[in-house]
Design a protein around this motif. Structure first.
Motif, PDB file in Angstrom:
ATOM      1  N   ILE A 179     -51.541  -8.402 -59.766  1.00  0.00           N
ATOM      2  CA  ILE A 179     -50.426  -8.608 -58.978  1.00  0.00           C
ATOM      3  C   ILE A 179     -50.864  -8.961 -57.480  1.00  0.00           C
ATOM      4  CG2 ILE A 179     -48.226  -8.006 -57.997  1.00  0.00           C
ATOM      5  CD1 ILE A 179     -47.504  -6.709 -60.689  1.00  0.00           C
ATOM      6  N   ASP A 180     -51.832  -8.003 -57.050  1.00  0.00           N
ATOM      7  CA  ASP A 180     -52.151  -7.830 -55.685  1.00  0.00           C
ATOM      8  C   ASP A 180     -53.199  -8.927 -55.402  1.00  0.00           C
ATOM      9  OD1 ASP A 180     -50.494  -5.729 -54.988  1.00  0.00           O
ATOM     10  OD2 ASP A 180     -52.054  -4.242 -54.641  1.00  0.00           O
ATOM     11  N   LEU A 181     -54.006  -9.230 -56.537  1.00  0.00           N
ATOM     12  CA  LEU A 181     -54.898 -10.489 -56.552  1.00  0.00           C
ATOM     13  C   LEU A 181     -54.327 -11.701 -56.255  1.00  0.00           C
ATOM     14  CD1 LEU A 181     -57.979 -10.868 -56.626  1.00  0.00           C
ATOM     15  CD2 LEU A 181     -57.604 -11.399 -59.088  1.00  0.00           C
ATOM     16  N   LEU A 182     -53.329 -11.906 -56.962  1.00  0.00           N
ATOM     17  CA  LEU A 182     -52.451 -13.246 -57.040  1.00  0.00           C
ATOM     18  C   LEU A 182     -51.900 -13.545 -55.815  1.00  0.00           C
ATOM     19  CD1 LEU A 182     -50.956 -13.623 -60.643  1.00  0.00           C
ATOM     20  CD2 LEU A 182     -53.136 -14.845 -59.673  1.00  0.00           C
ATOM     21  N   ASP A 186     -52.807 -18.902 -52.285  1.00  0.00           N
ATOM     22  CA  ASP A 186     -51.910 -19.903 -52.084  1.00  0.00           C
ATOM     23  C   ASP A 186     -51.385 -20.135 -53.288  1.00  0.00           C
ATOM     24  OD1 ASP A 186     -50.337 -22.204 -51.549  1.00  0.00           O
ATOM     25  OD2 ASP A 186     -51.480 -22.674 -49.989  1.00  0.00           O
ATOM     26  N   THR A 187     -49.645 -20.378 -53.626  1.00  0.00           N
ATOM     27  CA  THR A 187     -49.244 -20.604 -54.921  1.00  0.00           C
ATOM     28  C   THR A 187     -49.785 -22.081 -55.391  1.00  0.00           C
ATOM     29  OG1 THR A 187     -47.385 -21.489 -53.651  1.00  0.00           O
ATOM     30  CG2 THR A 187     -47.262 -19.241 -54.553  1.00  0.00           C
ATOM     31  N   LYS A 188     -50.261 -22.786 -54.644  1.00  0.00           N
ATOM     32  CA  LYS A 188     -50.706 -24.373 -54.696  1.00  0.00           C
ATOM     33  C   LYS A 188     -52.344 -24.045 -55.251  1.00  0.00           C
ATOM     34  CE  LYS A 188     -47.119 -26.647 -52.218  1.00  0.00           C
ATOM     35  NZ  LYS A 188     -46.696 -27.393 -53.750  1.00  0.00           N
ATOM     36  N   ARG A 192     -55.806 -20.484 -58.853  1.00  0.00           N
ATOM     37  CA  ARG A 192     -55.009 -19.371 -59.043  1.00  0.00           C
ATOM     38  C   ARG A 192     -54.691 -18.803 -60.681  1.00  0.00           C
ATOM     39  NH1 ARG A 192     -49.390 -17.575 -58.672  1.00  0.00           N
ATOM     40  NH2 ARG A 192     -49.167 -15.946 -57.516  1.00  0.00           N
ATOM     41  N   ASN A 193     -54.302 -20.299 -61.146  1.00  0.00           N
ATOM     42  CA  ASN A 193     -53.974 -20.129 -62.776  1.00  0.00           C
ATOM     43  C   ASN A 193     -55.294 -19.574 -63.554  1.00  0.00           C
ATOM     44  OD1 ASN A 193     -51.408 -20.533 -62.177  1.00  0.00           O
ATOM     45  ND2 ASN A 193     -51.646 -22.870 -62.485  1.00  0.00           N
ATOM     46  N   ASP A 194     -56.320 -19.673 -62.761  1.00  0.00           N
ATOM     47  CA  ASP A 194     -57.541 -19.146 -63.806  1.00  0.00           C
ATOM     48  C   ASP A 194     -57.400 -17.651 -63.943  1.00  0.00           C
ATOM     49  OD1 ASP A 194     -58.256 -21.668 -63.851  1.00  0.00           O
ATOM     50  OD2 ASP A 194     -59.719 -21.416 -62.091  1.00  0.00           O
ATOM     51  N   TYR A 195     -56.846 -16.884 -63.147  1.00  0.00           N
ATOM     52  CA  TYR A 195     -56.743 -15.515 -63.329  1.00  0.00           C
ATOM     53  C   TYR A 195     -55.415 -14.994 -64.100  1.00  0.00           C
ATOM     54  CZ  TYR A 195     -59.687 -15.637 -59.281  1.00  0.00           C
ATOM     55  OH  TYR A 195     -60.936 -15.707 -58.623  1.00  0.00           O
ATOM     56  N   LYS A 196     -55.577 -15.564 -65.628  1.00  0.00           N
ATOM     57  CA  LYS A 196     -54.566 -14.743 -66.316  1.00  0.00           C
ATOM     58  C   LYS A 196     -54.671 -13.122 -66.525  1.00  0.00           C
ATOM     59  CE  LYS A 196     -53.646 -18.988 -67.618  1.00  0.00           C
ATOM     60  NZ  LYS A 196     -52.636 -19.768 -67.051  1.00  0.00           N
ATOM     61  N   GLU A 197     -55.753 -12.718 -66.323  1.00  0.00           N
ATOM     62  CA  GLU A 197     -56.122 -10.916 -66.190  1.00  0.00           C
ATOM     63  C   GLU A 197     -57.210 -10.758 -65.469  1.00  0.00           C
ATOM     64  OE1 GLU A 197     -56.751  -9.551 -70.048  1.00  0.00           O
ATOM     65  OE2 GLU A 197     -57.723 -11.386 -71.001  1.00  0.00           O
TER      66      GLU A 197
END
Length: 403
Positions: A179-182, A186-188, A192-197
């Motif tokens: 959560i803190d990492l994401l 930037d939401t764009k 960012r989506n590479d971090y599933k876990e």
């Protein structure tokens, strides 16, 4: 009488010619009667010129933001004008006059929120809004009727906020706090989506120092920076001190301030990782045999070009394991390579964790463009729930040598 009339007509014509010439010359030599707009030193052209009304200067949204590299769209059904860049979304609702920057409502001009103006099918907005949305400094030079847009220069608050962002990102990654990492991205961001876990590092007892932060480019709400991160262990557990050279693209968002848009590690070195600094430790014979057995099974699977057998030697993040095995499978299809472990040395052992220093040589066995090399690798090996030692797929390649 007719002659006089002709002379008079000729004089009038000559006078008119000189009159038009002087008007034309005056137009050429004087300042234009409209507001001119510059992005740095480049003049921006508009279909509808900027103008001053009620103490506020309005300028064309499309003209300015297309000059800044935005894609500008207009939806006739919703009456919404949208400006899009890689990191910023600006929306103007012509029905409600609401203006937003990355979802945040813009209402910073007292005593009431500003409203866009529609003229000849073009949307004009206050230059204050342009400043907030683009991160530009906007100067209104009334005497010469000029708007000058310039990229803001970083101040100490920017530098402090950027450093705090980098520290938060590193800390969240070390602790496995997704959560803190994401929240640092930037939401764009395309990554960012590479971090599933995210998995916490085995020994988070380390400290990172951020040094030599340099601004490579600065465009108001967007910055490209480079910096060094030195990470050292606390001496209580095994940790390879490392030096990372990193480059990042940052964006200043309307909500949340500076965020990471993209980040890449340009190089990693391990200052103390050499033969002298990676000495063998004492390990019970049975455990030593089991630990080295999985390392040998791994290299045997590589030589057999057996992706299934290779997969059984790993234990850890499933997605990382799959990426690693798939990469080797692609390598097997393209090349015929022999792998040889020249050195296998257990350099850390405690409870159910071991680290193994391996010097591995890879040589092509048939003509190809593959480059023979020698890798110095530190494998992390863990005992799973069934008591079997397996390799963590996230290993550290500390040195590469071409042969």
């Amino acid at each position: 009488m007719k002659k006089c009339k002709m002379v008079f007509a000729l004089l009038v014509a000559v006078a008119m010619v000189f009159s038009f010439a002087s008007i034309s010359m005056a137009a050429t030599n004087s300042s234009p009667d409209y507001i001119r707009t510059y992005l740095e030193d480049q003049e921006i052209q508009f279909d509808v010129h900027p103008f001053l009304t009620g103490g506020t200067v309005y300028a064309g949204f499309r003209g300015i933001f297309e000059a800044l590299g935005y894609t500008v769209k207009y939806d006739m059904k919703t009456k919404i004008v949208t400006g899009l860049s890689a990191s910023t979304t600006i929306m103007i609702n012509l029905k409600t006059n609401e203006m937003t920057i990355n979802g945040g409502k813009f209402d910073k001009i007292p005593p009431k929120p500003p409203t866009p103006i529609l003229i000849k099918g073009r949307t004009l907005v206050p230059i204050r809004f342009i400043s907030e949305a683009s991160g530009l400094d906007v100067e209104w030079i009334k005497a010469s009727q000029i708007i000058r847009l310039t990229y803001k220069k970083p101040d100490q608050n920017d530098l402090d906020a950027i450093k705090a962002l980098l520290i938060k990102n590193k800390k969240a990654a070390a602790e496995g706090n997704l959560i803190d990492l994401l929240a640092t991205f930037d939401t764009k961001s395309p990554i960012r989506n590479d971090y599933k876990e995210v998995t916490a590092i085995t020994f988070p007892n380390s400290a990172s120092t951020f040094e030599d932060i340099k601004i490579k480019s600065w465009q108001g709400n967007k910055a490209t920076i480079s910096y060094k991160v030195t990470t050292k262990g606390d001496g209580e557990e095994f940790f390879l001190d490392r030096l990372d050279l990193i480059e990042a693209i940052l964006t200043r968002t309307a909500v949340g301030g500076w965020k990471i848009y993209d980040i890449k590690t340009k190089s990693t070195t391990y200052p103390n990782a050499n033969d002298n600094g990676l000495q063998e430790v004492t390990v019970p014979d049975a455990e030593k045999t089991a630990i080295l057995a999985v390392v040998n099974a791994n290299v045997a699977a590589l030589n057999a070009e057996d992706a299934v057998a290779l997969n059984t030697t790993y234990n850890g993040d499933a997605s990382v394991t799959k990426q690693l095995v798939d990469a080797y499978a692609a390598l097997f299809k393209k090349y015929d390579i022999k792998f040889t472990n020249e050195v296998e040395r257990i350099i850390y052992y405690k409870n159910e964790t071991a680290f193994v220093y391996v010097k591995q040589k890879s040589e092509k066995q048939s003509p190809s463009d593959y480059e023979n090399k020698r890798l110095s690798i530190v494998f992390q090996v863990n005992k799973d729930k069934s008591g079997i030692w397996k390799i963590n797929p996230v290993s550290q390649i500390i040195f590469t040598e071409k042969l």
